[in-house]
Scaffold this motif. Sequence first.
Motif, PDB file in Angstrom:
ATOM      1  N   ARG A  27     -17.015 -34.707  45.423  1.00  0.00           N
ATOM      2  CA  ARG A  27     -17.081 -33.425  46.417  1.00  0.00           C
ATOM      3  C   ARG A  27     -18.136 -32.474  45.773  1.00  0.00           C
ATOM      4  O   ARG A  27     -18.300 -32.059  44.872  1.00  0.00           O
ATOM      5  N   TYR A  87      -9.699 -37.926  51.236  1.00  0.00           N
ATOM      6  CA  TYR A  87      -9.466 -36.394  51.419  1.00  0.00           C
ATOM      7  C   TYR A  87      -8.641 -36.309  52.943  1.00  0.00           C
ATOM      8  O   TYR A  87      -9.002 -37.031  53.704  1.00  0.00           O
ATOM      9  N   ASP A  88      -7.743 -35.238  52.756  1.00  0.00           N
ATOM     10  CA  ASP A  88      -7.329 -35.169  54.145  1.00  0.00           C
ATOM     11  C   ASP A  88      -8.097 -34.021  54.601  1.00  0.00           C
ATOM     12  O   ASP A  88      -8.250 -32.898  54.618  1.00  0.00           O
ATOM     13  N   GLU A 140      -8.374 -32.737  57.779  1.00  0.00           N
ATOM     14  CA  GLU A 140      -8.057 -31.510  58.506  1.00  0.00           C
ATOM     15  C   GLU A 140      -7.555 -30.372  57.628  1.00  0.00           C
ATOM     16  O   GLU A 140      -7.790 -29.093  57.787  1.00  0.00           O
ATOM     17  N   SER A 141      -6.981 -30.700  56.354  1.00  0.00           N
ATOM     18  CA  SER A 141      -6.609 -29.563  55.376  1.00  0.00           C
ATOM     19  C   SER A 141      -8.346 -28.931  55.000  1.00  0.00           C
ATOM     20  O   SER A 141      -8.319 -27.727  54.497  1.00  0.00           O
ATOM     21  N   GLN A 142      -9.271 -29.882  54.671  1.00  0.00           N
ATOM     22  CA  GLN A 142     -10.275 -29.317  54.362  1.00  0.00           C
ATOM     23  C   GLN A 142     -10.900 -28.375  55.407  1.00  0.00           C
ATOM     24  O   GLN A 142     -11.610 -27.432  54.935  1.00  0.00           O
ATOM     25  N   LYS A 143     -10.963 -28.926  56.711  1.00  0.00           N
ATOM     26  CA  LYS A 143     -11.321 -28.026  57.754  1.00  0.00           C
ATOM     27  C   LYS A 143     -10.853 -26.768  57.841  1.00  0.00           C
ATOM     28  O   LYS A 143     -11.449 -25.478  57.781  1.00  0.00           O
ATOM     29  N   LYS A 144      -9.366 -26.710  57.280  1.00  0.00           N
ATOM     30  CA  LYS A 144      -8.710 -25.357  57.584  1.00  0.00           C
ATOM     31  C   LYS A 144      -9.284 -24.487  56.353  1.00  0.00           C
ATOM     32  O   LYS A 144      -9.170 -23.455  56.440  1.00  0.00           O
ATOM     33  N   ALA A 145      -9.427 -25.003  55.228  1.00  0.00           N
ATOM     34  CA  ALA A 145      -9.702 -24.441  53.948  1.00  0.00           C
ATOM     35  C   ALA A 145     -11.135 -23.880  54.159  1.00  0.00           C
ATOM     36  O   ALA A 145     -11.341 -22.662  53.644  1.00  0.00           O
ATOM     37  N   GLU A 163      -6.100 -23.399  65.655  1.00  0.00           N
ATOM     38  CA  GLU A 163      -6.818 -24.724  65.574  1.00  0.00           C
ATOM     39  C   GLU A 163      -8.209 -25.160  66.241  1.00  0.00           C
ATOM     40  O   GLU A 163      -8.597 -26.113  65.998  1.00  0.00           O
ATOM     41  N   LEU A 222      -8.226 -24.225  47.900  1.00  0.00           N
ATOM     42  CA  LEU A 222      -7.217 -24.554  49.190  1.00  0.00           C
ATOM     43  C   LEU A 222      -7.376 -26.010  49.846  1.00  0.00           C
ATOM     44  O   LEU A 222      -6.361 -26.409  50.428  1.00  0.00           O
ATOM     45  N   GLY A 223      -8.676 -26.640  49.629  1.00  0.00           N
ATOM     46  CA  GLY A 223      -9.004 -27.936  50.127  1.00  0.00           C
ATOM     47  C   GLY A 223      -8.539 -28.796  49.357  1.00  0.00           C
ATOM     48  O   GLY A 223      -7.894 -29.828  49.510  1.00  0.00           O
TER      49      GLY A 223
END
Length: 129
Positions: free
Chosen positions: A31, A48-49, A51-56, A86, A128-129
């Motif tokens: 990373r 890695y998830d 979507e979670s990374q994008k939101k972070a 979103e 957060l990611g």
Amino acid sequence: DMGYDEKDILNLDVERISQIISEVMRGNLSRVHFHALGFYLLALKGDYDLESQKKALAFAALAAAQRAMDGEINLERFKYMLNISEKYDYKEWEKEGVHFILFPTKVVPSPKITVGLGDTISSLGFVLG
């Protein structure tokens, strides 16, 4: 300094920066967070998830912009930023087994503070990611 021509980074050439990051990640890195004026680039290798990374990334970018505008992270405004739409604008691609997510950051025209904004965006994106 890893022996790469710094003009590619100083010119904010995303394609060349992602190529350099791919080369660096051939080792044990899974990373890498890279931020510059106007964008935040996350490189991931492994499971890695996304979507979670994008939101972070979206949250970190908004928090850094809010800190630049106000000079601090205001808890009330911070709560407001937790509700991230979103439909945030990002680009995503894969190269040499590395997944890249590029997120634009807001450039605040008259910031009250700039010191520590890189720490704010990178630490929030990482935690957060």
